[in-house]
Design a protein around this motif. Sequence first.
Motif, PDB file in Angstrom:
ATOM      1  N   ILE A   1      -4.158  49.883  42.999  1.00 52.30           N
ATOM      2  CA  ILE A   1      -4.425  49.895  41.557  1.00 52.30           C
ATOM      3  C   ILE A   1      -4.544  51.328  41.045  1.00 52.30           C
ATOM      4  N   ALA A   2      -5.153  52.212  41.797  1.00 51.36           N
ATOM      5  CA  ALA A   2      -5.262  53.613  41.390  1.00 51.36           C
ATOM      6  C   ALA A   2      -3.877  54.256  41.288  1.00 51.36           C
ATOM      7  N   CYS A   3      -3.006  53.963  42.236  1.00 57.31           N
ATOM      8  CA  CYS A   3      -1.627  54.496  42.189  1.00 57.31           C
ATOM      9  C   CYS A   3      -0.879  53.941  40.980  1.00 57.31           C
ATOM     10  N   TRP A   4      -1.102  52.674  40.660  1.00 58.14           N
ATOM     11  CA  TRP A   4      -0.448  52.065  39.496  1.00 58.14           C
ATOM     12  C   TRP A   4      -0.925  52.735  38.206  1.00 58.14           C
ATOM     13  N   VAL A   5      -2.213  53.032  38.127  1.00 55.28           N
ATOM     14  CA  VAL A   5      -2.744  53.707  36.941  1.00 55.28           C
ATOM     15  C   VAL A   5      -2.126  55.098  36.806  1.00 55.28           C
ATOM     16  N   VAL A   6      -1.987  55.815  37.900  1.00 58.43           N
ATOM     17  CA  VAL A   6      -1.326  57.120  37.862  1.00 58.43           C
ATOM     18  C   VAL A   6       0.120  56.950  37.392  1.00 58.43           C
ATOM     19  N   ASN A   7       0.791  55.908  37.869  1.00 51.62           N
ATOM     20  CA  ASN A   7       2.157  55.626  37.428  1.00 51.62           C
ATOM     21  C   ASN A   7       2.190  55.372  35.921  1.00 51.62           C
ATOM     22  N   LEU A   8       1.213  54.639  35.384  1.00 49.99           N
ATOM     23  CA  LEU A   8       1.165  54.384  33.943  1.00 49.99           C
ATOM     24  C   LEU A   8       1.046  55.688  33.168  1.00 49.99           C
ATOM     25  N   VAL A   9       0.254  56.619  33.662  1.00 50.49           N
ATOM     26  CA  VAL A   9       0.098  57.917  33.003  1.00 50.49           C
ATOM     27  C   VAL A   9       1.420  58.678  33.019  1.00 50.49           C
ATOM     28  N   VAL A  10       2.116  58.649  34.145  1.00 49.91           N
ATOM     29  CA  VAL A  10       3.403  59.332  34.250  1.00 49.91           C
ATOM     30  C   VAL A  10       4.427  58.705  33.301  1.00 49.91           C
ATOM     31  N   VAL A  11       4.466  57.380  33.233  1.00 53.73           N
ATOM     32  CA  VAL A  11       5.406  56.685  32.347  1.00 53.73           C
ATOM     33  C   VAL A  11       5.079  56.998  30.892  1.00 53.73           C
TER      34      VAL A  11
ATOM     35  N   THR B   1      11.082  63.151   7.206  1.00 54.95           N
ATOM     36  CA  THR B   1      10.721  63.127   8.629  1.00 54.95           C
ATOM     37  C   THR B   1      11.543  62.073   9.374  1.00 54.95           C
ATOM     38  N   VAL B   2      11.546  62.215  10.667  1.00 58.34           N
ATOM     39  CA  VAL B   2      12.103  61.196  11.551  1.00 58.34           C
ATOM     40  C   VAL B   2      11.022  60.878  12.588  1.00 58.34           C
ATOM     41  N   THR B   3      10.797  59.583  12.809  1.00 60.85           N
ATOM     42  CA  THR B   3       9.790  59.131  13.770  1.00 60.85           C
ATOM     43  C   THR B   3      10.491  58.347  14.878  1.00 60.85           C
ATOM     44  N   VAL B   4      10.205  58.717  16.113  1.00 59.97           N
ATOM     45  CA  VAL B   4      10.788  58.035  17.271  1.00 59.97           C
ATOM     46  C   VAL B   4       9.657  57.484  18.121  1.00 59.97           C
ATOM     47  N   THR B   5       9.770  56.196  18.463  1.00 56.93           N
ATOM     48  CA  THR B   5       8.808  55.552  19.347  1.00 56.93           C
ATOM     49  C   THR B   5       9.544  55.016  20.566  1.00 56.93           C
ATOM     50  N   VAL B   6       9.047  55.338  21.737  1.00 63.46           N
ATOM     51  CA  VAL B   6       9.600  54.849  22.997  1.00 63.46           C
ATOM     52  C   VAL B   6       8.516  54.009  23.650  1.00 63.46           C
ATOM     53  N   ALA B   7       8.790  52.719  23.873  1.00 61.97           N
ATOM     54  CA  ALA B   7       7.787  51.803  24.434  1.00 61.97           C
ATOM     55  C   ALA B   7       8.393  51.029  25.601  1.00 61.97           C
ATOM     56  N   VAL B   8       7.567  50.759  26.594  1.00 60.18           N
ATOM     57  CA  VAL B   8       8.005  50.007  27.767  1.00 60.18           C
ATOM     58  C   VAL B   8       6.811  49.222  28.309  1.00 60.18           C
ATOM     59  N   GLU B   9       7.080  48.056  28.862  1.00 56.09           N
ATOM     60  CA  GLU B   9       6.032  47.254  29.497  1.00 56.09           C
ATOM     61  C   GLU B   9       6.080  47.474  31.003  1.00 56.09           C
ATOM     62  N   GLN B  10       4.906  47.633  31.592  1.00 57.87           N
ATOM     63  CA  GLN B  10       4.787  47.841  33.033  1.00 57.87           C
ATOM     64  C   GLN B  10       3.936  46.716  33.615  1.00 57.87           C
ATOM     65  N   ARG B  11       4.262  46.306  34.821  1.00 52.52           N
ATOM     66  CA  ARG B  11       3.525  45.246  35.529  1.00 52.52           C
ATOM     67  C   ARG B  11       3.230  45.690  36.959  1.00 52.52           C
ATOM     68  N   LEU B  12       2.184  45.093  37.485  1.00 55.38           N
ATOM     69  CA  LEU B  12       1.883  45.211  38.905  1.00 55.38           C
ATOM     70  C   LEU B  12       1.642  43.796  39.385  1.00 55.38           C
ATOM     71  N   GLY B  13       2.720  43.133  39.765  1.00 57.84           N
ATOM     72  CA  GLY B  13       2.622  41.734  40.164  1.00 57.84           C
ATOM     73  C   GLY B  13       2.167  40.896  38.985  1.00 57.84           C
ATOM     74  N   GLU B  14       1.059  40.198  39.147  1.00 53.24           N
ATOM     75  CA  GLU B  14       0.509  39.376  38.074  1.00 53.24           C
ATOM     76  C   GLU B  14      -0.367  40.188  37.126  1.00 53.24           C
ATOM     77  N   LEU B  15      -0.630  41.439  37.467  1.00 49.69           N
ATOM     78  CA  LEU B  15      -1.446  42.310  36.627  1.00 49.69           C
ATOM     79  C   LEU B  15      -0.567  42.938  35.562  1.00 49.69           C
ATOM     80  N   GLY B  16      -0.826  42.621  34.325  1.00 49.68           N
ATOM     81  CA  GLY B  16      -0.011  43.156  33.241  1.00 49.68           C
ATOM     82  C   GLY B  16       0.546  42.017  32.432  1.00 49.68           C
ATOM     83  N   PRO B  17       1.414  42.244  31.521  1.00 48.46           N
ATOM     84  CA  PRO B  17       2.059  43.532  31.254  1.00 48.46           C
ATOM     85  C   PRO B  17       1.140  44.470  30.470  1.00 48.46           C
ATOM     86  N   VAL B  18       1.347  45.741  30.698  1.00 46.66           N
ATOM     87  CA  VAL B  18       0.666  46.788  29.949  1.00 46.66           C
ATOM     88  C   VAL B  18       1.746  47.532  29.178  1.00 46.66           C
TER      89      VAL B  18
END
Length: 117
Positions: A29-39, A83-100
């Motif tokens: 879970i700690a590695c997944w949280v680090v992955n979320l920060v990187v994403v 102005t121009v506004t750009v939003t980049v969004a993605v859903e991440q999962r860890l098995g049944e945990l998520g989506p975030v």
Amino acid sequence: MVQPRQGQRGMVTAELAVGLVTAAMALVIACWVVNLVVVQTTCGDVAAQMARQLARDDDKAAAQARQRAPEGARVTIEKGSSTVTVTVAVEQRLGELGPVQVQGRAVADLEEGDRGA
């Protein structure tokens, strides 16, 4: 030497097994949280790059920046009068945990040559 009681035999082994499983789950879970920060950082960087390029009316460079978005990301572009506004969004999962949902958003002022275009 003290002999263990009949009911306590193997108790340390069971406690150790539970402890190891818990530690392994906490590490995953700690590695997944680090992955979320990187994403999230990647989403923010891509959004900022695309916003800057679109503000300069450089669609080719914006398309190249879009290719660096995480797999499965949704990119939303909103152009206003100045102005121009750009939003980049993605859903991440860890098995049944998520989506975030993880997202990055950037706003850039249109350059003088692009206003009203």
